[in-house]
Design a protein around this motif. Structure first.
Motif, mmCIF file in Angstrom:
data_model
loop_
_atom_site.group_PDB
_atom_site.id
_atom_site.type_symbol
_atom_site.label_atom_id
_atom_site.label_comp_id
_atom_site.label_asym_id
_atom_site.label_seq_id
_atom_site.Cartn_x
_atom_site.Cartn_y
_atom_site.Cartn_z
ATOM 1 N N THR A 1 -8.123 59.073 98.484
ATOM 2 C CA THR A 1 -7.913 60.507 98.340
ATOM 3 C C THR A 1 -6.556 60.896 98.931
ATOM 4 O O THR A 1 -6.003 60.191 99.765
ATOM 5 N N ILE B 1 -15.184 61.273 101.739
ATOM 6 C CA ILE B 1 -15.107 61.075 100.291
ATOM 7 C C ILE B 1 -14.591 59.675 99.981
ATOM 8 O O ILE B 1 -15.099 59.005 99.061
ATOM 9 N N ASN B 2 -13.605 59.201 100.730
ATOM 10 C CA ASN B 2 -13.172 57.815 100.558
ATOM 11 C C ASN B 2 -14.347 56.856 100.717
ATOM 12 O O ASN B 2 -14.494 55.900 99.946
ATOM 13 N N ARG C 1 -16.884 57.172 97.707
ATOM 14 C CA ARG C 1 -16.303 56.602 96.490
ATOM 15 C C ARG C 1 -16.167 55.087 96.598
ATOM 16 O O ARG C 1 -16.361 54.358 95.615
ATOM 17 N N HIS C 2 -15.844 54.616 97.785
ATOM 18 C CA HIS C 2 -15.767 53.168 98.013
ATOM 19 C C HIS C 2 -17.133 52.528 97.788
ATOM 20 O O HIS C 2 -17.244 51.479 97.120
ATOM 21 N N GLN D 1 -19.548 53.695 95.945
ATOM 22 C CA GLN D 1 -19.838 53.767 94.517
ATOM 23 C C GLN D 1 -19.122 52.662 93.741
ATOM 24 O O GLN D 1 -19.702 52.038 92.857
ATOM 25 N N ARG D 2 -17.853 52.433 94.083
ATOM 26 C CA ARG D 2 -17.101 51.392 93.391
ATOM 27 C C ARG D 2 -17.667 50.009 93.690
ATOM 28 O O ARG D 2 -17.780 49.162 92.802
ATOM 29 N N ASP E 1 -23.442 55.305 90.722
ATOM 30 C CA ASP E 1 -22.715 56.576 90.778
ATOM 31 C C ASP E 1 -23.438 57.649 91.584
ATOM 32 O O ASP E 1 -22.801 58.533 92.162
ATOM 33 N N LEU F 1 -20.360 65.790 94.009
ATOM 34 C CA LEU F 1 -21.219 64.603 94.006
ATOM 35 C C LEU F 1 -22.702 64.959 94.012
ATOM 36 O O LEU F 1 -23.546 64.098 93.743
#
Length: 351
Positions: A216, A267-268, A271-272, A274-275, A280, A310
């Motif tokens: 981000t 958020i990082n 998202r990390h 999720q990746r 998701d 999210l």
């Protein structure tokens, strides 16, 4: 919540194994039937909070303690609160329950005292995970070792957890922070496992993120007074690279993400996760989000906006989140936000 429980003499149940690929590559995180997060230590204890079907609050009085100023010499004791964080995580999958300790609080005694008042012995812990090396997350290791003994107890850490750090606020003397000692932990009997990359624990059903990708634009880490020793000089340490989170995939619900301070950015981190997992859906986010204080107030609005997008079912910001961020999150996510408090249990089950 359990059918059968892995014995405390089975430490291999929580040993990490290398997760395939780099941090951006997918990892198969096995879904679980149930996860229970018990907040052993947080900055706040509120004995008047009420629970619901997924949140269990302890009563204001958790047993009696000596107090000579009262007739009878005793008074009810609540849960201890301090500027630190610790959570007990119980994961059930296929009838087997494994218990992990995530961080240990600030002081040597708060975590073990609170566990005792909740009726938790800490004898069934299969492993310890440290979110990072700051002392308000590792202080309770001494109490844990003194209370139960930790011979061969696995402890998963990032290699940067031993970093010397200080706060050098302009106009004040620099203050060096307590630094974890690998030698002392080895002497106590912890089986210290250093992992920079992601690790899978508990038969592949618990993910420790390892070092988090910073993607981000707004989550830029710690301000200049937070410094690290390179071996030759003190330099600005914005990243706190040893910051890592614990992730579980609740079947049919989505990811449960537990942070210590969230130095990598909430958020990082999400998202990390999720990746890494390819999942998701964010079911729950709990723990410190490090949005307190003037240096982090500009980060609150974009964090809240991204987290709202999210659409988590449960958000329990604690520890270093800060009151301004708490208000913003409660207003933006009224159906998901829950006040954190020492001694609270969050019970999340598969769909």
């Amino acid at each position: 919540m359990c059918d059968t429980t892995a014995g405390p003499n089975e430490p291999t149940a929580s040993l990490p194994r290398p997760a395939p690929g780099a941090a951006v590559d997918p990892i198969t995180l096995e879904p679980v039937d149930e996860v229970e997060i018990i907040t052993l230590v947080d900055n706040v204890f509120d004995g008047l909070l009420t629970g619901d079907e997924r949140t269990r609050r302890p009563p204001m009085g958790m047993g009696m303690v000596a107090a000579p100023q009262f007739e009878g010499g005793r008074t009810p004791a609540g849960m201890l609160a301090e500027h630190g964080f610790s959570a007990l995580v119980r994961v059930r999958r296929a009838g087997r329950v494994t218990t992990l300790l995530f961080d240990t609080g600030l002081s040597p005694d708060a975590m073990v005292v609170n566990a005792g008042r909740l009726g938790i012995t800490l004898d069934d812990i299969h492993g310890v995970v440290l979110s990072h090396g700051h002392f308000d997350h590792a202080g309770g290791l001494a109490g844990l070792a003194g209370r139960r003994g930790v011979r061969s107890l696995p402890m998963v850490v990032h290699p940067g957890v031993w970093t010397r750090r200080r706060l050098a606020v302009p106009g004040r003397p620099a203050e060096e922070l307590p630094t974890l000692s690998r030698r002392a932990l080895d002497a106590e009997g912890f089986e210290v496992i250093e992992r920079r990359d992601p690790s899978l624990l508990v038969d592949g059903s618990v993910l420790i993120t390892g070092e988090v990708d910073r993607t981000t634009e707004f989550e830029r880490g710690m301000p200049p007074p937070h410094q690290a020793w390179t071996g030759a000089e003190w330099v600005h340490d914005p990243a706190v690279a040893d910051d890592q989170a614990l992730v579980v995939h609740v079947r049919g619900r989505g990811l449960v993400v537990l942070t210590g301070c969230g130095h990598a950015g909430a958020i990082n981190i999400v998202r990390h996760a999720q990746r890494l997992t390819g999942v998701d859906r964010l079911h729950a986010l709990a723990g410190g989000l490090h949005l307190g204080g003037p240096a982090f107030e500009p980060v609150i609005a974009p964090t809240v906006e991204a987290l709202t997008g999210l659409a988590p079912d449960l958000v329990v910001p604690g520890h270093c989140t800060g009151w301004r961020a708490q208000h913003a999150l409660a207003a933006a996510l009224p159906g998901a936000w829950v006040a954190s408090s020492s001694g609270t249990t969050y019970h999340l089950t598969a769909a």
